[in-house]
Structure formats: C-alpha cells, structure tokens
Scaffold this motif. Structure first.
Motif, PDB file in Angstrom:
ATOM      1  N   SER A 274       0.845  -1.200   0.000  1.00 13.56           N
ATOM      2  CA  SER A 274       0.000   0.000   0.000  1.00 13.56           C
ATOM      3  C   SER A 274       0.881   1.251   0.000  1.00 13.56           C
ATOM      4  O   SER A 274       1.994   1.250   0.539  1.00 13.56           O
ATOM      5  CB  SER A 274      -0.920   0.000   1.229  1.00 13.56           C
ATOM      6  OG  SER A 274      -0.150  -0.067   2.410  1.00 13.56           O
ATOM      7  N   TYR A 275       0.372   2.301  -0.578  1.00 15.72           N
ATOM      8  CA  TYR A 275       1.139   3.535  -0.689  1.00 15.72           C
ATOM      9  C   TYR A 275       1.334   4.153   0.682  1.00 15.72           C
ATOM     10  O   TYR A 275       0.412   4.207   1.508  1.00 15.72           O
ATOM     11  CB  TYR A 275       0.409   4.528  -1.606  1.00 15.72           C
ATOM     12  CG  TYR A 275       0.964   5.918  -1.537  1.00 15.72           C
ATOM     13  CD1 TYR A 275       2.167   6.236  -2.164  1.00 15.72           C
ATOM     14  CD2 TYR A 275       0.309   6.922  -0.811  1.00 15.72           C
ATOM     15  CE1 TYR A 275       2.699   7.521  -2.089  1.00 15.72           C
ATOM     16  CE2 TYR A 275       0.832   8.202  -0.728  1.00 15.72           C
ATOM     17  CZ  TYR A 275       2.024   8.489  -1.363  1.00 15.72           C
ATOM     18  OH  TYR A 275       2.552   9.755  -1.278  1.00 15.72           O
ATOM     19  N   GLN A 276       2.565   4.584   0.958  1.00 17.52           N
ATOM     20  CA  GLN A 276       2.857   5.309   2.185  1.00 17.52           C
ATOM     21  C   GLN A 276       3.550   6.619   1.819  1.00 17.52           C
ATOM     22  O   GLN A 276       4.511   6.630   1.034  1.00 17.52           O
ATOM     23  CB  GLN A 276       3.758   4.481   3.109  1.00 17.52           C
ATOM     24  CG  GLN A 276       3.068   3.251   3.697  1.00 17.52           C
ATOM     25  CD  GLN A 276       3.977   2.500   4.644  1.00 17.52           C
ATOM     26  OE1 GLN A 276       5.192   2.610   4.564  1.00 17.52           O
ATOM     27  NE2 GLN A 276       3.376   1.728   5.542  1.00 17.52           N
ATOM     28  N   GLU A 277       3.047   7.680   2.373  1.00 17.86           N
ATOM     29  CA  GLU A 277       3.608   8.994   2.070  1.00 17.86           C
ATOM     30  C   GLU A 277       5.041   9.099   2.584  1.00 17.86           C
ATOM     31  O   GLU A 277       5.352   8.605   3.668  1.00 17.86           O
ATOM     32  CB  GLU A 277       2.743  10.079   2.714  1.00 17.86           C
ATOM     33  CG  GLU A 277       3.205  11.492   2.382  1.00 17.86           C
ATOM     34  CD  GLU A 277       2.340  12.539   3.067  1.00 17.86           C
ATOM     35  OE1 GLU A 277       2.676  13.736   2.960  1.00 17.86           O
ATOM     36  OE2 GLU A 277       1.350  12.156   3.715  1.00 17.86           O
ATOM     37  N   ILE A 278       5.881   9.729   1.800  1.00 18.70           N
ATOM     38  CA  ILE A 278       7.260   9.964   2.199  1.00 18.70           C
ATOM     39  C   ILE A 278       7.329  11.291   2.947  1.00 18.70           C
ATOM     40  O   ILE A 278       6.846  12.328   2.478  1.00 18.70           O
ATOM     41  CB  ILE A 278       8.192   9.990   0.969  1.00 18.70           C
ATOM     42  CG1 ILE A 278       8.143   8.642   0.239  1.00 18.70           C
ATOM     43  CG2 ILE A 278       9.626  10.328   1.366  1.00 18.70           C
ATOM     44  CD1 ILE A 278       8.921   8.613  -1.049  1.00 18.70           C
ATOM     45  N   SER A 279       7.932  11.227   4.127  1.00 23.71           N
ATOM     46  CA  SER A 279       8.003  12.432   4.953  1.00 23.71           C
ATOM     47  C   SER A 279       8.907  13.489   4.323  1.00 23.71           C
ATOM     48  O   SER A 279       9.980  13.170   3.786  1.00 23.71           O
ATOM     49  CB  SER A 279       8.511  12.076   6.345  1.00 23.71           C
ATOM     50  OG  SER A 279       8.649  13.244   7.127  1.00 23.71           O
ATOM     51  N   ARG A 280       8.468  14.745   4.432  1.00 25.17           N
ATOM     52  CA  ARG A 280       9.275  15.865   3.935  1.00 25.17           C
ATOM     53  C   ARG A 280      10.234  16.387   5.000  1.00 25.17           C
ATOM     54  O   ARG A 280      11.028  17.283   4.736  1.00 25.17           O
ATOM     55  CB  ARG A 280       8.360  17.012   3.496  1.00 25.17           C
ATOM     56  CG  ARG A 280       7.466  16.645   2.325  1.00 25.17           C
ATOM     57  CD  ARG A 280       6.568  17.821   1.908  1.00 25.17           C
ATOM     58  NE  ARG A 280       5.579  18.162   2.925  1.00 25.17           N
ATOM     59  CZ  ARG A 280       5.600  19.263   3.671  1.00 25.17           C
ATOM     60  NH1 ARG A 280       6.581  20.126   3.513  1.00 25.17           N
ATOM     61  NH2 ARG A 280       4.667  19.497   4.566  1.00 25.17           N
TER      62      ARG A 280
ATOM     63  N   ARG B 249      11.648   4.760  12.484  1.00 28.23           N
ATOM     64  CA  ARG B 249      11.646   4.377  11.068  1.00 28.23           C
ATOM     65  C   ARG B 249      12.590   3.202  10.782  1.00 28.23           C
ATOM     66  O   ARG B 249      12.354   2.409   9.894  1.00 28.23           O
ATOM     67  CB  ARG B 249      12.054   5.573  10.196  1.00 28.23           C
ATOM     68  CG  ARG B 249      10.998   6.654  10.122  1.00 28.23           C
ATOM     69  CD  ARG B 249       9.784   6.180   9.319  1.00 28.23           C
ATOM     70  NE  ARG B 249       8.730   7.174   9.330  1.00 28.23           N
ATOM     71  CZ  ARG B 249       7.710   7.180  10.188  1.00 28.23           C
ATOM     72  NH1 ARG B 249       7.634   6.227  11.089  1.00 28.23           N
ATOM     73  NH2 ARG B 249       6.794   8.108  10.155  1.00 28.23           N
TER      74      ARG B 249
ATOM     75  N   ILE C 183       5.890  12.273  10.058  1.00 29.14           N
ATOM     76  CA  ILE C 183       5.371  12.547   8.732  1.00 29.14           C
ATOM     77  C   ILE C 183       4.838  13.976   8.613  1.00 29.14           C
ATOM     78  O   ILE C 183       4.699  14.519   7.517  1.00 29.14           O
ATOM     79  CB  ILE C 183       4.252  11.529   8.384  1.00 29.14           C
ATOM     80  CG1 ILE C 183       3.984  11.518   6.868  1.00 29.14           C
ATOM     81  CG2 ILE C 183       2.978  11.839   9.164  1.00 29.14           C
ATOM     82  CD1 ILE C 183       5.087  10.936   6.077  1.00 29.14           C
ATOM     83  N   SER C 184       4.584  14.644   9.799  1.00 29.69           N
ATOM     84  CA  SER C 184       3.873  15.934   9.745  1.00 29.69           C
ATOM     85  C   SER C 184       4.667  17.103  10.311  1.00 29.69           C
ATOM     86  O   SER C 184       4.247  18.249  10.154  1.00 29.69           O
ATOM     87  CB  SER C 184       2.547  15.814  10.509  1.00 29.69           C
ATOM     88  OG  SER C 184       2.786  15.483  11.878  1.00 29.69           O
TER      89      SER C 184
END
Length: 794
Positions: free
Chosen positions: A695-701, A735, A764-765
């Motif tokens: 499943s897609y997981q957002e990459i942290s900025r 991580r 992530i935020s």
C-alpha cells in the motif's frame, strides 16, 4: 527388447531397411533405442579347424596348434585356451586382422614359438562379455569362410522400448504383427507342425486355482539328449536377444519365449513325484528356485506343485528340485497362462524380476500355450532328439479371459484426433491388427484379439487408429476450446519470484528425487516417521522425503567429490509429512550453502573467503523474506532439531507461527557424512510466504534524527527480543533499527554482551525536536532496563 532383423523377417516380409523400420516403429509407439550390427566391426577372421594341438615345449598352459583354413599350408598358432583340441572348428584371426577394442593381430613369438595369428574367443570378437575359451563352431562350418558372413554378424539388431501396456509386443511375433499392420501385409512365420504322439504317457495336472491359472498345457518328451550341442544359429539368436546358451532344453524354452511371447518351463520328469497342480501357495512354504535362492511364499502367490511340494513359483521362476541337467533324458514341458493380477508384484516382493514374470504381468495370449509347446518340441527334435507324447491342454474356460466388444464412434475419432479418417481406412487399420470389426450406424463395433489386453475402451481403439495412420499424417489444427483461468490469489507467492530471489543471491536451482536414503534421512530426522516405498528402485531410495535436505546434502557431496569448493543450491518441491495413518504433502522451499563465503578473485582477501556461516545464510533468507513485502512479520527464535547445530540454528516464524528452520548442519553429521566444511541449510513452507499487498505510504518531507545506543544484556537475550522491545517503546516514530556492533570481552561481566544499535526517528507531519527524541530514548532505555535487565554502556 532386442529384435534381430533377420529373425523378424522370418515372420513377416519387412519392406524397409532396418533404419527406416526403426523410425516407423518409433512413430508407432515402439521407440528405437539403438540399432547396431550383431557384432562389432572386425576383419580377417575366418572359419578354421585345429588339426593338431601339442603342448608348448616351454609353457605348461600353452598349446602349439596346427590350424587349417581349407587351403594352403596349415598355420602355426600358439593358444592358451583350455578347450583348444584337435578336430575343433573355431575362428582364426589372421595376421593383419583388426579386432574390437583396437587390437591388431601381428605375427609374434611366444616362448620361442612363432604364432601366425590368434584363435579367437567370443569376448575378443565382441560376441560375449566373458569367455571360457575359444569359439566352438559346428564341424560342418565351411573352412576359410569369413566368420562375419558365416554367422551373418552384420544382421542389424533393433533395441526397442516396449511400453508396459504392450505385453503382446514383447516377442518377435508381437513386433511382426506391428510390422504387418504398418505395411499392410500378413504374418507368414515358420510352419509349426502338430505333435504326433510317439508314446501314450501323460502327466495329470489339476487346476486348483483357476482364477490365477485357468489354462495349462503340457507334454512329456522322452529320450532327449541334453548333452547335444545347440545349433549355432539358435545360440546366435539367443545372444543377439540378450540371453546366453545353457543347454538344449533350456535354450528351446528361452527361444520360444522370445519368438512367441509365451514363457515355457521344462521339468526333469524323473524328479517329479506324482501329478502336478497349479494352486495358491500356503503361507510360509519354503523351496529353492533355479537361481539357488530359497523363498518363503505368501498365500496370494501361485505355485506349481507335485505330491512332494512346490516345484516352481507360477509365472516367475521354476524350482531347483526338478531342474533339468546334462543327464536329463525325459522332460515335461509346461506352457501355462497366468492371469496378470495373480502375478503382478509377487516377484518383486521376493526381489525377483524375470523375463517370464514381465510378460505374464502384462498379459500373454491365453490361446497359444499348445502352439508354443509344439514349436519348442519341433525345434528340439531337430538336434536333440526325443519322442513326444500326447499334448494335453487343461483349461477352466470360465476363467480364461474373453475379449469383449468395444464400440468406437467416428465422431469421437474426429473429436480426439482433429481429423476424420475415411471409414474404409479405419476398418482396414483395425482389421490389420487382428481385430474383428463390425460397422454400426455411428461407427464400428470391435472385438480385440486375445493377445491385446490393452484394448478396453473407445480411446484405446482411437489410439490404434492414430498410430497406424501415422501421427505425422494427421494435419495440424488449432483446437477450439474455451479459455479457463484458474484462480491465483494475490497473496500466493509466484514461484518465479521465489526462485529469482534466491538466484539473485547466487544460488542455483536443483531438482532431486522425492525418495531418499532411509539411513541418511534417519540420521537427520531420527524421530520423524517416513513413508516407505513398497517397491523401491534401490535400497538407498527406499522412503519418501520428510524434508528437501537429504537430497540437497547428497547433491553437495556429489559436487564436493568433484572438487567444487563453493556451492549454493536451492530446491522448490514437495516433502511428505506422515501424520498418523495419513500423509500430507507440503510445498517447501529449501536451500544449502557450503564452502567459501565469497568466490575466489583478486580483490577478495583470504579472511573474506572464510567458510559461510549462519549469518551469511540468514542474510540470504532475509532478502527472500523481504520479497514478500512484509519482512517485519518474520522473526527468528532459538530452537533445536537433531539435524542442526544446537547453538547455530533458529526457527523461522511469521507472526508467531512456525514456517521453517535455518541452521548449520550438526557437527556429528558433518563428520559422518564426510563434509569438509559445515553446510548451512534452510527450509520454509511455501504456504507461509504469502505476499502482502503493498500500500502507498507517504514519504516524509521532514528530516530524520539518529541516535546511537549501546546496551549490555545477558548472553541469552536474542537480537529479535531486543528489537521487539525497542520497537514497542519507540511508538510510530521509529523508522529504522540498525545493529552495527556486538562486543564480548574485557570490560564486561561474564555471561553478558554489548549490542550497539542506531535508531532512526522521523515524523510525517513535523520536525522532531530534541525534547521529542530524548523522550523516546528515555522510553527505550527504561523499557530495556525493566524487561531485559539491560544497562547502558558508556
């Protein structure tokens, strides 16, 4: 089965040369395995006669022979054969002769006497594997004639692979039927005269087991000269078919079996006591067979018995007590029909595989027993004499197999073959095979001949049509069929993905037998029951495997014996788990690594070529598990099984459920199996390697934060336990967890070890603050102190 071309030509006029005949028989279902002349190539070997044979003046075991070839002066030949004697006709290899094996005959002096050639043995001419003396030929053999021409040694011999369902084709007559059907001709064959009784003597036979032996033919022949010489043509046909000449009576029984497919047996009449009976054996009866071994019968075996007990194992082998010998004068010939079901498997149970047994197991013609005896007696009387009595045929007709009619539809022929042969062609093909064909509205009603035990259903007849018409004559056409897609669950791992993952790590795929050596498997898994084979092909392949490891270890040993120093093998196959009275097939994936960690090359130091260890293979296995997309669900825990080193093995689990093992082979097994280095093995259940949908997981900025920590824990604490506590204490912000050092030695208490690892934190935020990270580190340290008795190493 070996079929001499000239012998076959006596039964049917073969319209093709031997190579083309072999090709046509192959297309008809009888694969030609080899085609060779009756003897290997040799030259300048002629028929010769020994005129005198005098002792060598300087050697006790040599004789000086004067040998004539019918013209010119006699040759002087020094010979060491024990059967060299005056008057003997034999084979002379003259000076300049070339013999098999590259032997070139030259004139030579042997102990001071010049020898002008060599008297040859069958072994030296490639006519036999061993020889007790020089060749003995008939006295009327033409002197000076080429031995190859006299014995017709350029006669081609076809070695055919007859399939197990075609017992009717295990004879010259059987192949002749096929040739006749292929060529559209008829069987001719030699004339077989009926027996004209010369005396009234009979031997009574009782069929006490008619379901196993419903037909029994016999005849008494008196005054046989069993010391007579079997004709050279008959001996040669036996040799070309793979049998050796023994005595006139035995040679005849073998000859008739090879020619007609009907096994025969001969009893010394003087050794029989009373009448004969074909009956079921009594459990535990003991008697000696012709080969000298003593057997103990079961009650489902057929025996031929006289009033004193068994004299033969029905359909398999005769008994030693009534065997014919050189002094035998009166013979009782037997030719019987034994039902295939009554013979199947009995001989193998006793460790026997005989020519007769193979034919009876597949089925012989139940109508030709009398004809076989007539053929044998006619041949025997031609060179060994004898007066035959009446031919008796005892039959229990209710138990004699009857061929039932089978219907075949023209529409079904078209459906299976993809073409519609002409009706006349179909009838001609089936009639050419000796079948009775009656046309019907939808096709034909066919009654197979008595010898065709393999014809039972419509598809059998369609197969006969296809192979006689010729598979190459059937036009190619694409079949129109609906496409059926079988379910392939997304979670099921694709075999290609598993194999490619291991191949990428340097492993090569192996395919080993599913049956293994019980001794080796017993050492690896002493408490694990295995499924034994009822009829193993070899004693070291006698049980089904409970693991893929026995086969892989055997392959490693084979490679080690061939000087291979670095081996990586894997196999995808089935293992057989015995669970009570049931056996479960388990789809498994196993591998073995042996030898140096890295291949030899100039950039690799000697230290880096240390033998592979547990952690090297664990890394390979981890890469495979990562391919499931759910590497975090797998863990390793300490455990032990007899096959693996107790301190260097682990159980592989997925979410707490065991799915396999990894470890180094037990030191005792390394020594007993003669490995130079200890192999490292793994085995997994493929069902436990289900793929997780990614499943897609957002990459942290936001940036990562790393903190390193070294903790001292008890030696018994596993890395997996440490990692589990760290992950639980770090919440969702951890991580990655990376171990970069393990230390044991000065500065630490005995029984303790230091593990250094890095923790990678990321949100992530938002950016993580120093307070956030310190709070997480404090939580990790507190958890490790409380649950693992850990201390922080400064």
């Amino acid at each position: 089965m070996k079929v001499p071309y000239a012998w076959l030509n006596e039964w049917v006029k073969v319209p093709w040369p031997a190579p083309e005949l072999g090709a046509r028989l192959t297309m008809a279902g009888f694969e030609l395995e080899s085609l060779a002349p009756a003897a290997p190539e040799f030259s300048k070997v002629v028929v010769a006669q020994i005129l005198t044979a005098e002792p060598h003046p300087q050697a006790d075991k040599l004789r000086v022979c004067k040998v004539s070839i019918g013209s010119g002066d006699p040759f002087t030949i020094v010979c060491g054969a024990s059967n060299a004697r005056a008057g003997l006709t034999s084979a002379l290899a003259m000076v300049g002769a070339h013999l098999p094996g590259g032997l070139h005959i030259k004139a030579a002096k042997l102990r001071g006497v010049e020898s002008q050639g060599m008297l040859a043995s069958g072994k030296e001419l490639g006519l036999s594997e061993n020889s007790e003396g020089i060749i003995e030929l008939p006295a009327d053999a033409p002197l000076g004639a080429s031995l190859r021409e006299y014995l017709v040694l350029d006669d081609p011999v076809l070695d055919l692979n007859v399939t197990p369902n075609r017992g009717d084709a295990m004879s010259v007559l059987g192949i002749a039927r096929e040739v006749a059907a292929l060529s559209g001709t008829r069987i001719s064959g030699p004339a077989i005269p009926a027996i004209t009784p010369a005396h009234p003597d009979r031997l009574k036979v009782r069929l006490e087991a008619p379901e196993g032996c419903p037909r029994f033919a016999g005849c008494i022949v008196r005054g046989v000269d069993n010391r007579a010489e079997t004709p050279v043509w008959l001996r040669e046909r036996l040799r070309r078919s793979g049998l050796r000449s023994i005595s006139p009576v035995v040679d005849i029984t073998n000859y008739v079996m090879l020619e007609t497919g009907q096994p025969m047996h001969a009893y010394d009449l003087a050794k029989l006591e009373g009448s004969l009976s074909a009956r079921w054996a009594r459990a535990g009866e003991r008697f000696a067979l012709l080969d000298g071994r003593e057997v103990r019968t079961d009650d489902d075996m057929l025996v031929i018995a006289d009033e004193a007990g068994p004299v033969g194992l029905g359909g398999i082998m005769g008994g030693a007590r009534t065997a014919v010998s050189e002094g035998t004068r009166d013979v009782y010939f037997e030719a019987a029909f034994f039902s295939p079901g009554a013979i199947l498997g009995r001989g193998r149970r006793l460790g026997l595989v005989t020519d007769a047994q193979q034919r009876f197991e597949r089925g012989v013609d139940p109508t030709q027993q009398g004809r076989a005896i007539e053929r044998g007696i006619a041949l025997l009387q031609g060179f060994a004499g004898g007066a035959a009595g009446p031919l008796d045929v005892y039959a229990a007709e209710a138990h004699v197999p009857q061929r039932t009619a089978v219907s075949v539809r023209s529409s079904r022929i078209a459906r299976l073959l993809g073409t519609q042969p002409e009706a006349a062609r179909v009838s001609a093909v089936l009639e050419g095979l000796g079948m009775r064909v009656t046309p019907e509205s939808a096709g034909w009603r066919v009654v197979p001949p008595p010898h065709r035990f393999d014809i039972a259903i419509e598809a059998d007849l369609i197969e006969e049509v296809a192979r006689l018409i010729g598979f190459d004559a059937i036009p190619e056409a694409d079949a129109v069929l609906p496409q059926i897609f079988h379910p392939l669950p997304e979670a099921h791992p694709a075999e290609s993905a598993l194999l490619e993952a291991l191949a990428a790590r340097g492993y090569q795929e192996a395919i080993t037998l599913a049956f293994v050596d019980p001794a080796v498997q017993g050492k690896l898994f002493p408490q694990t029951p295995a499924l034994p084979l009822s009829n193993p092909i070899a004693s070291d392949l006698a049980v089904m495997r409970v693991s893929l490891w026995p086969g892989l270890l055997r392959a490693v040993l084979e490679n080690q014996h061939r000087q291979q120093g670095r081996i990586r093998l894997f196999e995808h196959g089935t293992r057989f788990a015995v669970e009570g009275s049931a056996t479960r097939e388990v789809d498994s994936l196993a591998g073995v690594a042996y030898g140096a960690r890295l291949p030899e090359q100039w950039g690799i130091s000697k230290a880096e070529r240390h033998p592979v260890d547990f952690y090297d293979v664990k890394a390979d296995l981890s890469a495979l598990l990562a391919a499931t997309g759910d590497a975090a669900s797998f863990s390793f825990e300490t455990g032990s099984i007899p096959a693996l080193h107790p301190g260097r093995c682990a159980r592989v689990l997925r979410r707490g459920v065991p799915v396999g093992w990894i470890g180094e082979l037990h030191p005792a097994l390394v020594r007993s199996m003669d490995f130079t280095y200890a192999p490292v093995l793994f085995e997994l259940d493929v069902a436990g390697l289900g793929v997780r949908r990614i499943s897609y997981q957002e990459i942290s900025r936001f940036p990562q934060v790393r903190r390193d920590l070294a903790v001292v824990v008890d030696e018994s604490v596993a890395l997996s336990s440490l990692a589990e506590r760290v992950i639980l204490a770090s919440s969702s912000l951890l991580r990655d967890f990376r171990v970069f050092d393990v230390y044991r030695g000065p500065g630490l208490e005995e029984g303790r070890k230091s593990i250094a690892f890095g923790l990678i934190f990321q949100d992530i935020s938002r950016n993580l603050t120093a307070e956030d990270v310190e709070r997480l580190m404090s939580s990790v340290v507190a958890d490790l102190r409380e649950n693992l008795n850990a201390t922080i190493r400064e």
